[in-house]
Design a protein around this motif. Structure first.
Motif, PDB file in Angstrom:
ATOM      1  N   THR A   8      -8.280 -11.652 -24.530  1.00 55.88           N
ATOM      2  CA  THR A   8      -8.756 -11.322 -23.146  1.00 55.88           C
ATOM      3  C   THR A   8      -9.058 -12.474 -22.191  1.00 55.88           C
ATOM      4  OG1 THR A   8      -9.993  -9.180 -23.657  1.00 55.88           O
ATOM      5  CG2 THR A   8     -10.649 -10.276 -21.665  1.00 55.88           C
ATOM      6  N   LYS A   9      -8.672 -12.866 -21.071  1.00 51.77           N
ATOM      7  CA  LYS A   9      -8.817 -13.850 -20.251  1.00 51.77           C
ATOM      8  C   LYS A   9      -9.926 -13.860 -19.401  1.00 51.77           C
ATOM      9  CE  LYS A   9      -4.085 -15.987 -19.629  1.00 51.77           C
ATOM     10  NZ  LYS A   9      -3.265 -16.284 -18.564  1.00 51.77           N
ATOM     11  N   GLY A  10     -10.366 -12.544 -18.791  1.00 52.48           N
ATOM     12  CA  GLY A  10     -11.679 -12.382 -18.077  1.00 52.48           C
ATOM     13  C   GLY A  10     -11.341 -11.012 -17.250  1.00 52.48           C
ATOM     14  N   LEU A  11     -12.362 -10.717 -16.700  1.00 47.94           N
ATOM     15  CA  LEU A  11     -12.348  -9.675 -15.753  1.00 47.94           C
ATOM     16  C   LEU A  11     -11.548  -9.589 -14.533  1.00 47.94           C
ATOM     17  CD1 LEU A  11     -13.949  -7.101 -15.246  1.00 47.94           C
ATOM     18  CD2 LEU A  11     -15.582  -8.302 -13.875  1.00 47.94           C
ATOM     19  N   ALA A  12     -10.669  -8.571 -14.263  1.00 46.99           N
ATOM     20  CA  ALA A  12      -9.888  -8.548 -13.158  1.00 46.99           C
ATOM     21  C   ALA A  12     -10.671  -7.594 -12.176  1.00 46.99           C
ATOM     22  CB  ALA A  12      -8.553  -7.931 -13.516  1.00 46.99           C
ATOM     23  N   ASP A  13     -10.902  -8.187 -10.935  1.00 47.48           N
ATOM     24  CA  ASP A  13     -11.820  -7.239 -10.039  1.00 47.48           C
ATOM     25  C   ASP A  13     -10.678  -7.178  -9.055  1.00 47.48           C
ATOM     26  OD1 ASP A  13     -11.486  -9.764  -8.339  1.00 47.48           O
ATOM     27  OD2 ASP A  13     -13.566  -9.805  -8.255  1.00 47.48           O
ATOM     28  N   PHE A  14      -9.492  -7.327  -8.837  1.00 42.73           N
ATOM     29  CA  PHE A  14      -8.380  -7.057  -8.015  1.00 42.73           C
ATOM     30  C   PHE A  14      -8.846  -7.434  -6.630  1.00 42.73           C
ATOM     31  CE2 PHE A  14      -7.850  -3.972 -11.431  1.00 42.73           C
ATOM     32  CZ  PHE A  14      -6.715  -4.565 -11.771  1.00 42.73           C
ATOM     33  N   GLY A  15      -9.788  -8.581  -6.278  1.00 40.79           N
ATOM     34  CA  GLY A  15     -10.108  -8.767  -5.080  1.00 40.79           C
ATOM     35  C   GLY A  15     -11.111  -7.564  -4.698  1.00 40.79           C
ATOM     36  N   ALA A  16     -11.561  -6.769  -5.344  1.00 38.49           N
ATOM     37  CA  ALA A  16     -12.391  -5.783  -4.900  1.00 38.49           C
ATOM     38  C   ALA A  16     -13.539  -6.075  -3.682  1.00 38.49           C
ATOM     39  CB  ALA A  16     -13.125  -5.260  -5.980  1.00 38.49           C
ATOM     40  N   ARG A  17     -13.653  -5.000  -2.894  1.00 37.31           N
ATOM     41  CA  ARG A  17     -14.521  -5.311  -1.793  1.00 37.31           C
ATOM     42  C   ARG A  17     -15.552  -3.940  -1.488  1.00 37.31           C
ATOM     43  NH1 ARG A  17      -9.427  -4.832   0.137  1.00 37.31           N
ATOM     44  NH2 ARG A  17      -9.068  -2.956   1.685  1.00 37.31           N
ATOM     45  N   GLU A  41       3.427  -1.369  -6.876  1.00 33.68           N
ATOM     46  CA  GLU A  41       1.823  -1.192  -6.791  1.00 33.68           C
ATOM     47  C   GLU A  41       1.230  -0.412  -7.655  1.00 33.68           C
ATOM     48  OE1 GLU A  41       1.590  -0.857  -1.967  1.00 33.68           O
ATOM     49  OE2 GLU A  41       2.716   0.697  -2.831  1.00 33.68           O
ATOM     50  N   MET A  42       0.112  -0.843  -7.982  1.00 36.03           N
ATOM     51  CA  MET A  42      -0.727  -0.047  -9.001  1.00 36.03           C
ATOM     52  C   MET A  42      -1.734   0.854  -8.163  1.00 36.03           C
ATOM     53  SD  MET A  42      -3.233  -1.109 -12.317  1.00 36.03           S
ATOM     54  CE  MET A  42      -4.381  -1.902 -11.124  1.00 36.03           C
ATOM     55  N   VAL A  43      -1.774   2.175  -8.432  1.00 29.82           N
ATOM     56  CA  VAL A  43      -2.394   3.188  -7.526  1.00 29.82           C
ATOM     57  C   VAL A  43      -3.464   3.529  -8.457  1.00 29.82           C
ATOM     58  CG1 VAL A  43      -2.496   5.253  -6.369  1.00 29.82           C
ATOM     59  CG2 VAL A  43      -0.335   3.814  -6.238  1.00 29.82           C
ATOM     60  N   TRP A  44      -4.736   3.620  -8.072  1.00 32.41           N
ATOM     61  CA  TRP A  44      -5.793   4.012  -8.927  1.00 32.41           C
ATOM     62  C   TRP A  44      -6.971   4.887  -8.386  1.00 32.41           C
ATOM     63  CZ3 TRP A  44     -10.803   2.474  -7.977  1.00 32.41           C
ATOM     64  CH2 TRP A  44     -10.839   1.424  -6.967  1.00 32.41           C
ATOM     65  N   ALA A  45      -7.648   5.790  -9.162  1.00 30.17           N
ATOM     66  CA  ALA A  45      -8.865   6.376  -8.527  1.00 30.17           C
ATOM     67  C   ALA A  45      -9.850   6.501  -9.692  1.00 30.17           C
ATOM     68  CB  ALA A  45      -8.432   7.763  -8.299  1.00 30.17           C
ATOM     69  N   GLY A  58      -7.734   3.356  -4.480  1.00 30.40           N
ATOM     70  CA  GLY A  58      -7.148   2.046  -4.268  1.00 30.40           C
ATOM     71  C   GLY A  58      -5.924   1.888  -4.561  1.00 30.40           C
ATOM     72  N   VAL A  59      -5.145   0.700  -3.864  1.00 30.41           N
ATOM     73  CA  VAL A  59      -4.194   0.351  -4.424  1.00 30.41           C
ATOM     74  C   VAL A  59      -3.995  -1.167  -4.500  1.00 30.41           C
ATOM     75  CG1 VAL A  59      -1.556   0.077  -3.517  1.00 30.41           C
ATOM     76  CG2 VAL A  59      -2.947   2.129  -2.950  1.00 30.41           C
ATOM     77  N   VAL A  60      -3.183  -1.800  -5.780  1.00 30.03           N
ATOM     78  CA  VAL A  60      -3.200  -2.978  -6.033  1.00 30.03           C
ATOM     79  C   VAL A  60      -1.799  -3.443  -5.831  1.00 30.03           C
ATOM     80  CG1 VAL A  60      -3.785  -4.837  -7.826  1.00 30.03           C
ATOM     81  CG2 VAL A  60      -5.382  -2.923  -7.570  1.00 30.03           C
ATOM     82  N   SER A  61      -1.697  -4.662  -5.181  1.00 28.88           N
ATOM     83  CA  SER A  61      -0.348  -5.190  -5.028  1.00 28.88           C
ATOM     84  C   SER A  61       0.038  -5.558  -6.449  1.00 28.88           C
ATOM     85  CB  SER A  61      -0.418  -6.556  -4.092  1.00 28.88           C
ATOM     86  OG  SER A  61      -0.885  -7.605  -4.708  1.00 28.88           O
ATOM     87  N   PRO A  62       1.470  -5.889  -6.470  1.00 27.85           N
ATOM     88  CA  PRO A  62       2.397  -6.541  -7.462  1.00 27.85           C
ATOM     89  C   PRO A  62       1.550  -7.731  -8.120  1.00 27.85           C
ATOM     90  CG  PRO A  62       4.049  -5.631  -6.146  1.00 27.85           C
ATOM     91  CD  PRO A  62       2.470  -5.570  -5.438  1.00 27.85           C
ATOM     92  N   GLU A  63       1.253  -8.638  -7.131  1.00 29.27           N
ATOM     93  CA  GLU A  63       0.588  -9.796  -7.351  1.00 29.27           C
ATOM     94  C   GLU A  63      -0.925  -9.649  -7.883  1.00 29.27           C
ATOM     95  OE1 GLU A  63       3.861  -9.685  -5.008  1.00 29.27           O
ATOM     96  OE2 GLU A  63       2.105  -9.068  -4.358  1.00 29.27           O
ATOM     97  N   GLY A  64      -1.581  -8.540  -7.835  1.00 27.72           N
ATOM     98  CA  GLY A  64      -2.917  -8.262  -8.387  1.00 27.72           C
ATOM     99  C   GLY A  64      -3.896  -8.248  -7.626  1.00 27.72           C
ATOM    100  N   SER A  65      -3.646  -8.261  -6.339  1.00 30.04           N
ATOM    101  CA  SER A  65      -4.837  -8.184  -5.130  1.00 30.04           C
ATOM    102  C   SER A  65      -4.789  -6.685  -4.677  1.00 30.04           C
ATOM    103  CB  SER A  65      -4.778  -9.141  -4.243  1.00 30.04           C
ATOM    104  OG  SER A  65      -3.603  -8.995  -3.228  1.00 30.04           O
ATOM    105  N   GLN A  66      -6.089  -6.298  -4.443  1.00 28.27           N
ATOM    106  CA  GLN A  66      -6.443  -5.074  -3.970  1.00 28.27           C
ATOM    107  C   GLN A  66      -5.907  -5.075  -2.469  1.00 28.27           C
ATOM    108  OE1 GLN A  66      -9.940  -2.336  -4.597  1.00 28.27           O
ATOM    109  NE2 GLN A  66     -10.453  -3.339  -2.779  1.00 28.27           N
ATOM    110  N   THR A  67      -4.793  -4.104  -2.182  1.00 29.97           N
ATOM    111  CA  THR A  67      -4.511  -4.145  -0.828  1.00 29.97           C
ATOM    112  C   THR A  67      -4.968  -2.813   0.055  1.00 29.97           C
ATOM    113  OG1 THR A  67      -2.556  -2.840  -1.288  1.00 29.97           O
ATOM    114  CG2 THR A  67      -2.487  -5.484  -1.335  1.00 29.97           C
TER     115      THR A  67
END
Length: 187
Positions: A8-17, A41-45, A58-67
């Motif tokens: 594990t490298k760390g927590l991925a918050d996907f730029g959450a807001r 895109e990664m789609v989550w609920a 939410g939707v996360v871009s292929p680069e890993g940021s929440q869009t």
């Protein structure tokens, strides 16, 4: 995740807001996010045990940021339900609100389990465009039942086809207690 050793490298918050994601996403992220083969895109609920709004999407871009992020209002009859999976098509997402409902934390006791299947409550499907808002969600009521997992979904003309495993009845705590996979109470 380090791909060389799976550490594990760390927590991925996907730029959450927003209050939801700051408070809930790190500890209650989607059980089964889905990646669109066309866009990457990664789609989550995800859902809250208590409180409103109870679901977020939410939707996360292929680069890993929440869009894209939406707080979703459930139909009032859905209660504090478990939304374990979702399914996506090229343009739509389908959320689920099953009648597997949480007991409010203050009411949990040895005689009242953490979750119960409400046989009198409907099953709901929430359909929205991939980047839609709460106002875009169309809730479709189905007969009572339980769905944990979807298999696939696709668009056929103006119709949306969804495949999954549906149980018309669901017993969390069988009498003989063989194979019960759910914990009855929190410690």
């Amino acid at each position: 995740l380090d791909i060389s050793d799976l550490s594990t490298k760390g927590l991925a918050d996907f730029g959450a807001r927003g209050d939801w994601t700051n408070e809930f996403a790190p500890s209650n992220f989607s059980a089964h996010p889905h990646v669109c083969r066309e866009t990457g895109e990664m789609v989550w609920a995800s859902y809250r045990r208590e409180g409103c709004p109870q679901m977020c999407y939410g939707v996360v871009s292929p680069e890993g940021s929440q869009t894209h992020f939406v707080e979703v209002s459930l139909p009032p009859e859905a209660g504090n339900c478990i939304a374990h999976d979702l399914v996506i098509t090229q343009h739509k997402s389908v959320l689920i609100a099953c009648p597997l409902q949480f007991t409010p934390q203050a009411e949990i006791s040895p005689d009242k389990p953490l979750v119960t299947f409400n046989r009198a409550s409907s099953l709901f499907f929430g359909v929205l465009p991939r980047h839609g808002s709460n106002d875009d969600v169309t809730w479709i009521r189905a007969s009572p039942g339980m769905i944990f997992h979807f298999l696939n979904a696709y668009e056929e003309g103006d119709r949306l086809k969804v495949l999954g495993f549906r149980f018309s009845d669901f017993d969390l705590y069988p009498e003989d207690d063989t194979g019960a996979a759910f914990v009855n109470h929190l410690p």
